[in-house]
Every structure is written in C-alpha cells, then in structure tokens.
Design a protein around this motif. Structure first.
Motif, PDB file in Angstrom:
ATOM      1  N   PRO A 263       0.820  -1.212   0.000  1.00 23.67           N
ATOM      2  CA  PRO A 263       0.000   0.000   0.000  1.00 23.67           C
ATOM      3  C   PRO A 263       0.855   1.264   0.000  1.00 23.67           C
ATOM      4  CG  PRO A 263       0.158  -0.872   2.219  1.00 23.67           C
ATOM      5  CD  PRO A 263       0.902  -1.827   1.335  1.00 23.67           C
ATOM      6  N   CYS A 264       0.350   2.333  -0.615  1.00 21.49           N
ATOM      7  CA  CYS A 264       1.022   3.637  -0.569  1.00 21.49           C
ATOM      8  C   CYS A 264       0.303   4.494   0.473  1.00 21.49           C
ATOM      9  CB  CYS A 264       0.993   4.286  -1.949  1.00 21.49           C
ATOM     10  SG  CYS A 264      -0.635   4.931  -2.415  1.00 21.49           S
ATOM     11  N   PRO A 265       0.813   5.701   0.729  1.00 21.35           N
ATOM     12  CA  PRO A 265       0.149   6.545   1.744  1.00 21.35           C
ATOM     13  C   PRO A 265      -1.299   6.876   1.400  1.00 21.35           C
ATOM     14  CG  PRO A 265       2.354   7.356   1.283  1.00 21.35           C
ATOM     15  CD  PRO A 265       2.081   6.283   0.282  1.00 21.35           C
ATOM     16  N   GLY A 267      -3.332   4.688   0.438  1.00 21.15           N
ATOM     17  CA  GLY A 267      -4.097   3.472   0.680  1.00 21.15           C
ATOM     18  C   GLY A 267      -4.298   2.629  -0.565  1.00 21.15           C
ATOM     19  N   HIS A 268      -3.599   2.967  -1.653  1.00 18.72           N
ATOM     20  CA  HIS A 268      -3.740   2.169  -2.870  1.00 18.72           C
ATOM     21  C   HIS A 268      -2.657   1.096  -2.929  1.00 18.72           C
ATOM     22  CE1 HIS A 268      -5.903   5.877  -4.630  1.00 18.72           C
ATOM     23  NE2 HIS A 268      -6.776   5.006  -4.162  1.00 18.72           N
ATOM     24  N   LEU A 269      -2.996   0.036  -3.627  1.00 16.85           N
ATOM     25  CA  LEU A 269      -2.110  -1.115  -3.691  1.00 16.85           C
ATOM     26  C   LEU A 269      -1.245  -1.016  -4.953  1.00 16.85           C
ATOM     27  CD1 LEU A 269      -1.857  -3.567  -1.866  1.00 16.85           C
ATOM     28  CD2 LEU A 269      -3.670  -4.653  -3.164  1.00 16.85           C
ATOM     29  N   HIS A 270       0.070  -0.832  -4.750  1.00 16.76           N
ATOM     30  CA  HIS A 270       0.982  -0.732  -5.893  1.00 16.76           C
ATOM     31  C   HIS A 270       1.755  -2.034  -6.054  1.00 16.76           C
ATOM     32  CE1 HIS A 270       0.892   3.686  -6.764  1.00 16.76           C
ATOM     33  NE2 HIS A 270       0.368   3.697  -5.550  1.00 16.76           N
ATOM     34  N   LEU A 271       1.930  -2.457  -7.295  1.00 22.56           N
ATOM     35  CA  LEU A 271       2.710  -3.658  -7.571  1.00 22.56           C
ATOM     36  C   LEU A 271       4.138  -3.461  -7.065  1.00 22.56           C
ATOM     37  CD1 LEU A 271       1.484  -4.311 -11.211  1.00 22.56           C
ATOM     38  CD2 LEU A 271       0.966  -5.706  -9.204  1.00 22.56           C
ATOM     39  N   PRO A 317      -3.235   7.131 -12.889  1.00 21.22           N
ATOM     40  CA  PRO A 317      -2.074   7.141 -12.004  1.00 21.22           C
ATOM     41  C   PRO A 317      -2.501   7.544 -10.585  1.00 21.22           C
ATOM     42  CG  PRO A 317      -1.989   8.966 -13.580  1.00 21.22           C
ATOM     43  CD  PRO A 317      -3.184   8.153 -13.930  1.00 21.22           C
ATOM     44  N   CYS A 318      -1.690   7.176  -9.610  1.00 20.89           N
ATOM     45  CA  CYS A 318      -2.052   7.444  -8.215  1.00 20.89           C
ATOM     46  C   CYS A 318      -1.523   8.823  -7.805  1.00 20.89           C
ATOM     47  CB  CYS A 318      -1.441   6.363  -7.342  1.00 20.89           C
ATOM     48  SG  CYS A 318      -1.893   6.473  -5.622  1.00 20.89           S
ATOM     49  N   PRO A 319      -2.278   9.563  -7.026  1.00 17.15           N
ATOM     50  CA  PRO A 319      -1.796  10.877  -6.574  1.00 17.15           C
ATOM     51  C   PRO A 319      -0.520  10.799  -5.729  1.00 17.15           C
ATOM     52  CG  PRO A 319      -3.939  10.324  -5.584  1.00 17.15           C
ATOM     53  CD  PRO A 319      -3.650   9.278  -6.599  1.00 17.15           C
ATOM     54  N   CYS A 320      -0.147   9.598  -5.247  1.00 13.71           N
ATOM     55  CA  CYS A 320       1.074   9.496  -4.438  1.00 13.71           C
ATOM     56  C   CYS A 320       2.317   9.685  -5.300  1.00 13.71           C
ATOM     57  CB  CYS A 320       1.140   8.142  -3.740  1.00 13.71           C
ATOM     58  SG  CYS A 320       1.540   6.785  -4.850  1.00 13.71           S
ATOM     59  N   GLY A 321       2.192   9.537  -6.620  1.00 11.71           N
ATOM     60  CA  GLY A 321       3.319   9.788  -7.507  1.00 11.71           C
ATOM     61  C   GLY A 321       4.239   8.601  -7.733  1.00 11.71           C
TER      62      GLY A 321
HETATM   63 ZN   LIG Z   1      -0.304   5.463  -4.553  1.00  8.14          ZN
END
Ligand SMILES: [Zn+2]
Length: 436
Positions: A263-265, A267-271, A317-321
C-alpha cells in the motif's frame, strides 16, 4: 545483530527503490533481470530446459512461455537451486505444521532454507523455499513499507502483532529492542487470541481480514496506528469493520509466490515492481492474470510464473506519484470463477461479481457461495434467517440476470464454522464443467 543490520540495510535500500518515474523503474528492472536471468539459467536445470525448448536465450526471457503451480511442483527438484527434493521439503514442512513449531529450516550447501506450504485449496498445495538472505530482505521491505511514520517510526517503540499461520520464522527476523514482534497462532481458540491481542496492545496489527474481524467480535480491543490485511482478499465490508473497530487499514498482496503489492500513503495497492516484473494475460472484461518474474529470489526462482489470481488494474495514475502500477482490486482466484449456462453457452462469472451482489444483503455477516452443479448454487449464510435468504436469493438472481445468465437453482443453509486456520473463500467452484 547481523540479522537486524541486514534487515535495516534492506529497509534503507527500499527507500531508493520507490521510483517516481516509470522509465527509471523499467531501467532498474532491466538491470536486475540482466543479473538474475543468466544466473538462474546457469543454476536451475528446469529453467534452463524451458529456455532450451523455447529456443530462447536468457536475455529473451519476456517471450518464455509461462508456467503455473502444477509445472512448478512437478519439476520442484530441478527448479530450485539449493538441491532440495520435494519429498525432503514436504516432510519438514508438514512436521512443522503438525507440531506448531514454525522454524522449519533445512540446511543446504547454500545456507539454511526456510520451507513453507501454501494453503492449497483444490488439492494443489504448493511448496516454497526462501533463503536466509531472501528472508531478511523481505523483512526489510515490509518494515520500510508498513512501519507507521517511517523513518521516525523506527525511533519509537513499536509492538507488532502478527495473527497468522505457519509464518513465524519469517517475521521474527526483525525483532529488536525497539521493535517487538508477537506471533499469534490463529489455530488457537478465538477467545484466547482476542485476549492475547488486547494484552499485546500492538502499534501495528497484521493478519487475514476474516480472522481480525472474528477477533473483534470476540471482544479484542486495540488501537494500532495501522492494520495490515494480508493473505485474503480485503473487501469493503472488511475494511469498514476493521477501521471502526481497530484503526486505519492498509492491504498487502502477498502470496507464497512472493510479495506482490504494497500500500502507498493514499491506501492504494501498488505492484512491487522494484523487485518483481509483471506481465499480464488479459481474460476479458478488464480482468487480467499476472505472470511474474521475480528479479531477486534465487533459492526457488520464479521466472514467467503464472498466478491463479484475477486482478483488475487501475487505469489512473495514483496521486502518491509512485511509478509502480496499481491494482484496482483483487477479484479472486480464477479457479473459483463460476461457469453458468447462458443461451446455449457457458458464461464465466468472476468471484468478485458474486461478492458484490451478496455485499448488498442487509444483516448478512458472512457467507459462502458455491457452484455445486451445472446450474446450481449453494448459499451458506450467517445468520441463516428467512429474510436474509430471501434478500440473498434476490440479489444473486438479479446480478446473474444482468450478466445474461439463465436462472439458477439456489439452495440455502447455515454457514458451518470454518476449520481452524482455513483461508476464507467466500465464492468457490465445486462443479467442474465438462471439457469442451
Ligand atoms: Zn499510490
């Protein structure tokens, strides 16, 4: 002491592996593959044979036909690079499971190897090997990715509670004065476990969502800074229950085949693409099946290894970058997909579709939906009340109608207690369609 330094080193390196540019991530993968593939071909007889049969050089690994768990198990001895036979491994692993002593190590010329069995469901239990160096590297990645408030979190005392089966040895790697690990064996009675968890008062709580929810119901009290869901699909109702009962929830997608997504900050699951290369086989309807190539593991190489899991990848794309692609959801195992009649053909219904339908049933706490015949579904419900049966039947039929499936026969019953330690599967396929 050495172990702690190795874990910390791996955690610090992991900070440099969190790529923000896709091109840099891909260059990193190409560099790792350039070291990994020639080594594996030189040390794994079965992998070398796969390349030979395909007429490919190690550098052409992306074109290698994929294999699954069946091929891996059938060629276990020739695949691994530490000289262990399947018999040796199964003997040690089963003894460890029976005795609840989870330090099943096998000495080999390449060092001590931890062995594990995947919780096989359809008679296809997998055996897995992890070297000491791989174990420590894994612990570092977990530490870096999951410890609340990294790196300052390292300076505060942390109490980490794992509620898991048969994995204790892996996690003990990171114990130190500041980080205290407690391993709660999920085969113990749930009341006892709940009391033990309350006493442990963890800052980080890790376990399968179905078990963590059972502990909540049994009265466990804890306010961890983070709850990490592992080993099972985390569904929306799990997330809601665990967030209100314990605290913020993150999900890790880990299989015996490897640590696949974190998970990223946001809360999304990144490969976990800094360590594992992923290709995807499309299965229609937006579902894909991953084919992974582990760019680091060597005791038991995973090269173009196909998983049974079905994923839906996020398009935005995820806002976490982070540059690593992310998973929208884990839809379930392909083995569990239902196969229902639809206008003279058979329609594949993925598990998450059935879960979504049953997720709309008021007061339904837990359930199991199984296909038991050509057009016959069995719904086991908790609680098994007339109104719940009625709503569950209606939701399932309506969802299947929308897909174009013909009406199915439903039978109902109470949900039996799960055997201790069993992995939760809410949707399962018990009927095998005739081969066409
Ligand atoms: Zn993310």
């Amino acid at each position: 002491m050495f172990e702690r330094l190795a874990v910390l080193g791996s955690a610090l390196r992991e900070s440099r592996s969190m790529f923000r540019e896709r091109a840099a991530l891909e260059r990193h993968q190409t560099r790792l593959a350039g070291q990994q593939l020639p080594w594996v071909v030189a040390h794994s007889a079965y992998t070398a044979e796969r390349f030979r049969q395909a007429g490919l050089a190690a550098a052409e690994w992306r074109a290698l036909p994929s294999i699954g768990k069946r091929e891996m198990m059938a060629n276990f001895g020739a695949l691994n690079t530490v000289g262990l036979s399947l018999d040796q491994v199964l003997r040690v692993a089963r003894r460890a499971e029976d005795s609840r002593d989870f330090s099943p190590m096998l000495p080999t010329p390449s060092g001590e190897i931890t062995v594990g069995l995947s919780s096989g469901t359809s008679g296809s239990q997998g055996a897995f090997l992890v070297s000491r160096a791989e174990r420590l590297a894994w612990a570092g990645v977990m530490l870096r990715q999951l410890l609340p408030g990294w790196p300052a979190g390292l300076l505060r005392p942390q109490r980490v509670a794992f509620v898991l089966r048969a994995e204790g040895q892996l996690y003990r790697s990171v114990s130190s004065a500041r980080i205290h690990f407690q391993f709660l064996d999920l085969l113990r009675p749930v009341d006892e476990l709940a009391a033990e968890l309350s006493r442990a008062d963890p800052t980080l709580l890790i376990g399968p969502p179905s078990v963590l929810r059972a502990l909540l119901r049994a009265g466990a009290r804890a306010r961890p800074q983070r709850v990490v869901s592992v080993a099972e699909v985390l569904e929306d109702d799990d997330r809601a229950a665990l967030e209100s009962g314990f605290g913020p929830v993150a999900e890790v997608y880990q299989a015996t085949e490897g640590l696949l997504a974190l998970p990223c900050p946001h809360g999304h699951l990144h490969l976990n693409e800094a360590h594992v290369h992923f290709d995807f086989e499309p299965l229609g309807g937006g579902y894909v099946r991953p084919v992974l190539t582990d760019l680091r593991r060597r005791a038991q190489p995973m090269i173009r290894h196909r998983l049974d899991d079905l994923l839906v990848l996020a398009q935005e794309p995820c806002p976490c970058g982070l540059a690593a692609r992310r998973i929208e959801r884990i839809a379930g195992r392909q083995d569990d997909a239902l196969s229902l009649p639809a206008a003279g053909k058979r329609l594949t219904v993925w598990p998450d579709f059935v879960r979504a339908a049953l997720g709309r049933v008021p007061f339904l706490r837990e359930y199991r939906a199984e296909q038991v015949g050509e057009r016959h579904l069995s719904l086991q419900l908790d609680p098994d009340l007339p109104a719940v049966r009625e709503a569950a039947g209606r939701e399932v039929q309506a969802a299947l109608n929308r897909l174009g499936a013909e009406a199915v026969v439903l039978s109902f019953g109470p949900l039996p207690a799960a055997p201790p330690g069993a992995k939760r599967r809410r949707v399962a396929q018990r009927w095998k369609p005739p081969a066409d």
